[in-house]
Structure formats: C-alpha cells, structure tokens
Design a protein around this motif. Structure first.
Motif, PDB file in Angstrom:
ATOM      1  N   GLY A 296       0.813  -1.215   0.000  1.00  0.00           N
ATOM      2  CA  GLY A 296       0.000   0.000   0.000  1.00  0.00           C
ATOM      3  C   GLY A 296       0.844   1.260   0.000  1.00  0.00           C
ATOM      4  O   GLY A 296       0.561   2.215  -0.730  1.00  0.00           O
ATOM      5  N   MET A 297       1.901   1.296   0.829  1.00  0.00           N
ATOM      6  CA  MET A 297       2.775   2.461   0.881  1.00  0.00           C
ATOM      7  C   MET A 297       3.494   2.676  -0.444  1.00  0.00           C
ATOM      8  O   MET A 297       3.601   3.813  -0.931  1.00  0.00           O
ATOM      9  N   THR A 298       3.978   1.603  -1.046  1.00  0.00           N
ATOM     10  CA  THR A 298       4.671   1.708  -2.328  1.00  0.00           C
ATOM     11  C   THR A 298       3.742   2.232  -3.415  1.00  0.00           C
ATOM     12  O   THR A 298       4.106   3.102  -4.212  1.00  0.00           O
ATOM     13  N   ALA A 299       2.528   1.716  -3.424  1.00  0.00           N
ATOM     14  CA  ALA A 299       1.542   2.153  -4.412  1.00  0.00           C
ATOM     15  C   ALA A 299       1.193   3.618  -4.226  1.00  0.00           C
ATOM     16  O   ALA A 299       1.059   4.377  -5.199  1.00  0.00           O
ATOM     17  N   GLY A 300       1.028   4.038  -2.968  1.00  0.00           N
ATOM     18  CA  GLY A 300       0.698   5.430  -2.686  1.00  0.00           C
ATOM     19  C   GLY A 300       1.775   6.384  -3.137  1.00  0.00           C
ATOM     20  O   GLY A 300       1.488   7.451  -3.712  1.00  0.00           O
TER      21      GLY A 300
END
Length: 315
Positions: free
Chosen positions: A18-22
């Motif tokens: 999720g953090m990488t995608a954000g």
C-alpha cells in the motif's frame, strides 16, 4: 538463528504494498491535485469546465521559482499522506476482512458478502482518515497557495508548527467530518472493485488477473465511487483552507453552512468544482496504485520468503 529468517507476514505485505503504491501514484499525478484543489476553493459561480486550463496556465505563468517546483508544491505532505494512508488502509482492510471471517465463522474458502466488504472497508477508511487528517490540512493549505504568497507555508514541517502555534491541536482536524463521510468513497470503491474482480475471474476462467484486468477494475470502481462522493471533498477543502496573510484559518462556517452557501451561491455545480481534473487525476493514479499494489503484494512474499528459505537452507 531461525528468528532471523521468519517469513514475512500477510499484514506486512499489505502495508508495504500500500505504501509503495501510494508513493508511485502521488508522484505521477500531483500537479492535477493542485489544480483540483484550487478549483474547489474558487467561490465564483463559474461553469464546471471553465477553470482547468486557466488555473494550470496561471500556475505556470505566475508561480515559481521554476515551473516544476510550482507544479510540485506541497508534494511532501501529499507523499506522506498517501503512502501512510494507503499503507494503513490496506493493512486494516486486510485485518478487517480477517475479523469479519472470524466473527461470522467463515471458512478460509468462503467468500465475503458485499456487506462484509463494506464493513471492512469503512472501518479501515475511518481509522486512516483520523490519523492522516493533520497531513491533509497542511497539504491543502500548501497546494492552495503560491510559494510567493506572503504567509504561505514554505514547507510541511513549518505548516505543522504554524498550526500548533496559532490553532492548537484542533487545527489539525479541520475537515474531519467530511473526511469521515468520504470514507463511504472507499467502501463504495472496494465494493465495486471486489465484485468486478469476481466477475473478471469468472469470465476469464482463472484466479489470477492480468494487469489490464486490474486497471479496468480499478478505473471503473474509482469513477463510480469518486463521482458519488466528490461533494465531500469540496466541503473538506474549504474547511481546511486558511488566510495566508493572517496566518490563520479562514472564519469557520461549519459543514452545514458551507453546504448551504455552496447551493445558494454556486448551485449544484459548485459541489463538483474540480471534478474534471480530479477524474483526470484519479484514473491514472488509481491504475498506478493498484498495479503497483497488486504486483508488489504478489512479488514481495516470493522475493522475501523464498530468499529467506534459501538463506536458511544454506545455514
């Protein structure tokens, strides 16, 4: 020695993915976020399509010190908010689904219902909205003002300090009510997203979806949820704005007063100011977010756990 090579948990995979995608999606479409916010704060009764080009041109002509820096003003809080928001959201969304399964006594193979997905998504969205709201206040105030404007926040850290000194802890939570209402966006989004994926798997006859299938599911879901809940974003932006000349929040009118004034002075279209650049922003943003998320979630356990297994075997 075995403790050094424990397998990565499902919760860690969700959070990192999720953090990488954000991070990836925010960098890709940040300039459109600035245009959307400027249009949301414009109180003139302009038609819906009237401002996108003029706002973009005004930023390029009048703000600086360079065009790139003008188009990426406020990137730091946007990166922090989106990476933390998506990371927490996916982490708690996964835990919410597990909690629903445990509470309802489902087997691992049993599919969740639409209500189950809504409950998991709403819980995850509400928690992440509360924890990230201070970041969004600073972000809104930075991207709604030129760096050359007197009293404008020069940095994210300065913004946090300024709010604490002039407004106290309550200043960090301006716009929280419409933000919590906006949680329905995430609930509607994931409801549509999960069901479209189920339909695609049935149509394709296989469990794994292609990147194209994921992009289509993410885009259709985002357009549906984004359009349905967009007015809450306009209200939130107006609650979070401030007067840079006075270095304080603009006079707070409250959610009901802002909605009433919007309707009276700007009509129904006032609730959808900035929708066009928002859709232009969220469609590629969502595609990037979920392509990165799904592929990171798929690759991370294989890279990490397989590597750990090989290292463990070598010992």
């Amino acid at each position: 020695m075995t403790s050094r090579y424990e397998r990565i948990s499902a919760e860690s995979v969700e959070a990192v993915a999720g953090m990488t995608a954000g991070l990836a999606s925010t960098i890709a479409v940040h300039p459109l976020d600035i245009i959307k916010t400027r249009m949301q704060l414009d109180t003139s009764p302009n038609p819906l399509l009237n401002s996108t080009r003029s706002v973009f041109g005004d930023i390029l002509r009048n703000e600086g010190p360079t065009r790139i820096r003008a188009l990426y003003r406020g990137l730091s809080p946007n990166l922090l908010g989106n990476s933390a928001g998506w990371g927490l959201y996916f982490l708690w969304y996964k835990q919410g689904q597990d909690l629903v399964r445990k509470t309802r006594g489902y087997s691992r193979e049993q599919k969740l219902t639409n209500v189950d997905y809504l409950m998991a998504s709403a819980g995850a969205g509400g928690l992440s909205a509360v924890l990230t709201n201070p970041i969004w206040v600073v972000k809104t105030r930075m991207i709604s003002t030129s760096s050359a404007t007197e009293g404008a926040y020069p940095s994210m850290i300065y913004g946090f300090k300024s709010i604490w000194q002039t407004e106290g802890i309550r200043g960090y939570f301006h716009g929280l009510i419409p933000a919590l209402f906006g949680v329905t966006h995430g609930a509607l989004y994931f409801l549509a997203y999960e069901n479209i994926k189920i339909w695609q798997r049935a149509r394709n006859g296989k469990d794994e979806l292609s990147n194209t299938d994921t992009s289509i599911a993410a885009t259709l879901s985002k357009v549906f949820a984004g359009t349905a809940t967009y007015p809450s974003q306009v209200v939130r932006s107006r609650l979070q704005s401030y007067d840079p000349a006075l270095k304080v929040q603009r006079k707070s009118l409250g959610v009901v007063r802002i909605m009433r004034d919007l309707w009276r002075n700007e009509g129904a279209l006032g609730f959808y100011k900035g929708l066009i650049p928002n859709l232009a922003r969220v469609i590629p943003s969502t595609c990037v977010t979920f392509l990165v998320y799904e592929n990171t979630r798929w690759a991370l356990p294989r890279i990490f756990n397989d590597g750990m297994a090989e290292a463990k075997t070598a010992l």
